[in-house]
Write a protein that holds these residues in place. Structure first.
Motif, PDB file in Angstrom:
ATOM      1  N   ARG A 100       0.834  -1.199   0.000  1.00  0.00           N
ATOM      2  CA  ARG A 100       0.000   0.000   0.000  1.00  0.00           C
ATOM      3  C   ARG A 100       0.875   1.258   0.000  1.00  0.00           C
ATOM      4  N   ARG A 118      -7.504   0.044   4.291  1.00  0.00           N
ATOM      5  CA  ARG A 118      -6.616   0.483   3.209  1.00  0.00           C
ATOM      6  C   ARG A 118      -5.332   1.109   3.776  1.00  0.00           C
ATOM      7  N   GLY A 178      -3.452  -1.723   6.079  1.00  0.00           N
ATOM      8  CA  GLY A 178      -2.947  -2.878   5.337  1.00  0.00           C
ATOM      9  C   GLY A 178      -3.626  -4.166   5.709  1.00  0.00           C
TER      10      GLY A 178
END
Length: 511
Positions: free
Chosen positions: A380, A469, A472
Motif C-alpha cells: 500500500r 486500506r 494494510g
C-alpha cells in the motif's frame, strides 16, 4: 562354521534379513478373531505403537532388552555362529534384530487394515530387492545384498524442499522450518527412500514430537528420541507440536506436487489443538499520558550527544531512532515495514508526500536490503501526515539521498537480525526506550502505535474500508478485490483528520 572375522556388515545384513523373514512368517500366520473388532483393533494399534517406540528407544540408546538379545543369539545359533564377537559386531546384530522386530510390528499394523494386499517393508535393509523369500542358508550368508533405490532420499527431498521455499520464505522461516524438518530426517533416517515412508512412520513422528522436551533444542548431539521426555509438565506446548506436524505435512504435500510420492503419509494426522484460554491483551494502544511521556523524553526533545541519548541536553539527533516512533504514530505501519524502507519508497516532495510499503526492489536474502510484505493487502501507499513534514522528515530524506552511505535503505543504521527480519534489532532498542521512560507495561510495544492509529481513525468516524486500506488489512470480501480502491486523496484526508490522543508535534514544540 562362521567366525567373528567373517562377519562383515554385509554378512550381518544378510543374517538380519533371514531373521526378518522368520518374523514375517510368524506375523503373516497370525489370525485375528475379534468379539469387538473396532475396539480390539484400536487396542492392537496402541500396543504396536508402544512397541515401536520402545524399539526405537533401544536402537537410539544402544541398550537392548533381554528379549532382543535372546532372538539375536537364536539367529546366530541357527547359522552356526558361536564365536565370540567384537562389541561393534554384536551391537550391529542387536540393532538389526530390533529393526527386524520393528518391521514385524509395522507388518502387523498393516494386516490390521488389509489382510490381502502385498506388504512392502519400509526399512531399507528389508527392501524387496535386498531380501530373499526363503531363509538364508549358512553358506550364502556372506553374499552382499543387492542395493536398491526408489526416488530421492528423505534428506535430499527435504533439502530440495527448503531450496524451493527460499524463493518465497524469509530467512527466519527457512531456518525454523529446517530445524523442524531435521527432526523428521532423524526420525525417518536420512538415507531412506522418501517413497518408503508410510502413515505408521508419521504417526510415530506425531507422537514423538508431542513428547519433545520444552528445551529440546539444547544439546545438539541428542537423538530425536533422546529429546523426548515422559514428564508431561516438561513437554513442548501442544501448539508447538502442531506447528512441527504442519511443517511435515507441508513438506509431504510439496513432495506429492513434485511427483516424488503418490500420496502424503501424513495427510490424515493431526494434533489436538489446545483450548484457547482468554487472557489479557498482548498489545494495547497508548494512552495520551503515555504518548506525552514518550515524546517528551530526551530522544525527541534534546540529549547530551548521539552516544548519550538518555541524558537530557541540547542535541537533537534526527536519525532512525528519532523518526521510527514518529512514523509509527502518524502512519500505523508495522515496525518491519518502516525499518526496511528504501529511499525509493519515499516521495517526500510529491504533491501528496507518501511512503510505499512494497517488496519491489528487494535485495537478495542476507543482503540487508531485502523487503518483505506480510500479505497482499499489506502492499500500500501511505500518505505522510503534515506534522511529519513540519518536523523535518522531508529534509531528513533529502539529506539521506545525498549522503555517502546513500545505499538503498532509508534507515541503513538499523541492521537486519540474524533471523532475516528487519524489525529484530530495532525492537530491542525500542523496548529499552520504553523502559527508560517508565512505560514498563509489556502490553506496550511498537505495534501499539498501530492500535493507536486504528482507534484514531475510528474516532474520526472513518469507514472501515478506509482504515483497512491505510493499515494494510483485508476485509476478506470479494468486492475489495475490484477497482483501484481508496484514492490517495481520500487516504490523505483520512490521515490528516484522524484523532490521535495527543499531537506529538505539539508535545515537541512545547518541550
Amino acid at each position: 562354521m562362521a567366525t567373528a572375522e567373517q562377519l562383515s556388515k554385509a554378512r550381518v545384513r544378510a543374517l538380519i534379513n533371514d531373521c526378518f523373514q522368520e518374523l514375517r512368517s510368524e506375523a503373516e500366520g497370525h489370525s485375528y478373531v475379534y468379539s469387538d473388532p473396532d475396539r480390539e483393533r484400536h487396542e492392537q494399534r496402541r500396543m504396536i505403537d508402544e512397541q515401536l517406540v520402545d524399539l526405537q528407544q533401544q536402537i537410539a540408546g544402544g541398550r537392548f532388552k533381554p528379549e532382543v538379545e535372546t532372538i539375536a543369539k537364536g539367529v546366530m545359533a541357527s547359522h552356526g555362529i558361536n564365536a565370540e564377537l567384537s562389541r561393534g559386531v554384536w551391537r550391529d546384530i542387536l540393532e538389526g534384530v530390533a529393526r527386524a522386530l520393528s518391521e514385524q510390528a509395522r507388518l502387523s499394523e498393516f494386516r490390521l487394515r488389509d489382510r490381502l494386499a502385498d506388504y512392502t517393508p519400509t526399512d531399507p535393509i528389508f527392501a524387496p530387492s535386498s531380501q530373499s523369500t526363503e531363509a538364508v542358508a549358512p553358506e550364502n550368508l556372506w553374499e552382499e545384498p543387492p542395493q536398491t533405490s526408489s526416488g530421492p532420499t528423505v534428506k535430499d527431498a527435504v533439502a530440495a524442499f527448503l531450496a524451493a521455499k527460499r524463493k518465497s520464505w524469509v530467512g527466519k522461516t527457512v531456518s525454523s522450518r529446517g530445524s523442524q524438518l531435521a527432526l523428521l530426517i532423524e526420525h525417518l533416517g536420512q538415507d531412506r527412500p522418501l517413497s518408503s515412508v508410510i502413515s505408521q512412520d508419521m504417526r510415530l513422528y506425531r507422537d514423538g514430537i508431542q513428547r519433545l522436551r520444552s528445551r529440546h533444542h539444547v544439546g545438539a548431539s541428542l537423538t530425536f528420541i533422546g529429546r523426548q521426555t515422559d514428564c508431561v509438565e516438561h513437554r513442548i506446548h501442544a501448539k508447538t507440536a502442531l506447528i512441527h506436524l504442519e511443517t511435515a505435512k507441508t513438506f509431504f504435500r510439496w513432495a506429492v506436487s513434485e511427483g516424488y510420492i503418490e500420496r502424503s503419509p501424513a495427510a490424515h494426522l493431526s494434533v489436538e489443538k489446545p483450548k484457547v484460554q482468554k487472557a489479557a491483551k498482548a498489545r494495547r494502544p497508548f494512552t495520551s499520558d503515555e504518548l506525552k511521556r514518550l515524546f517528551s523524553c530526551s530522544f525527541f526533545t534534546g540529549c547530551k550527544s548521539k552516544g548519550r541519548r538518555y541524558l537530557a541536553g541540547d542535541v537533537i539527533v534526527k536519525d532512525a531512532q528519532y523518526w521510527l516512533p514518529l512514523l509509527g504514530i502518524y502512519t500505523g505501519a508495522r515496525m518491519g515495514e518502516l525499518v526496511q524502507l528504501h529511499l525509493a519508497d519515499v516521495q517526500e516532495d510529491a504533491p501528496i508526500p507518501v511512503i510505499a510499503v512494497t517488496d519491489l526492489g528487494s535485495g537478495a536474502i542476507g543482503s540487508g536490503t531485502e523487503k518483505h510484505v506480510k500479505s497482499k493487502a499489506g502492499v500500500r501507499t501511505i500518505p505522510l501526515h503534515p506534522d511529519l513534514i513540519a518536523l523535518g522528515f522531508g529534509d531528513f530524506v533529502r539529506q539521506r539521498r545525498k549522503g555517502k552511505q546513500a545505499a538503498k535503505r532509508l534507515f541503513f543504521e538499523i541492521p537486519f537480525g540474524r533471523d532475516g527480519q528487519a524489525s529484530t534489532a530495532y525492537s530491542k532498542r525500542f523496548a529499552r526506550l520504553l523502559d527508560a521512560v517508565g512505560l514498563s507495561d509489556r502490553a506496550l510495544v511498537f505495534h501499539s502505535f498501530r492500535h493507536t492509529v486504528e482507534d484514531a481513525l475510528r474516532n474520526a468516524k472513518e469507514p472501515q474500508y478506509v482504515i483497512d486500506r491505510l493499515i494494510g488489512h483485508s476485509d476478506g470480501s470479494v468486492s475489495s478485490s475490484y477497482g483501484e480502491g481508496v484514492s490517495l486523496e481520500i487516504a490523505a484526508q483520512s490521515i490528516r483528520g484522524m484523532k490521535l490522543p495527543i499531537s506529538p508535534r505539539e508535545v515537541l514544540a512545547g518541550a
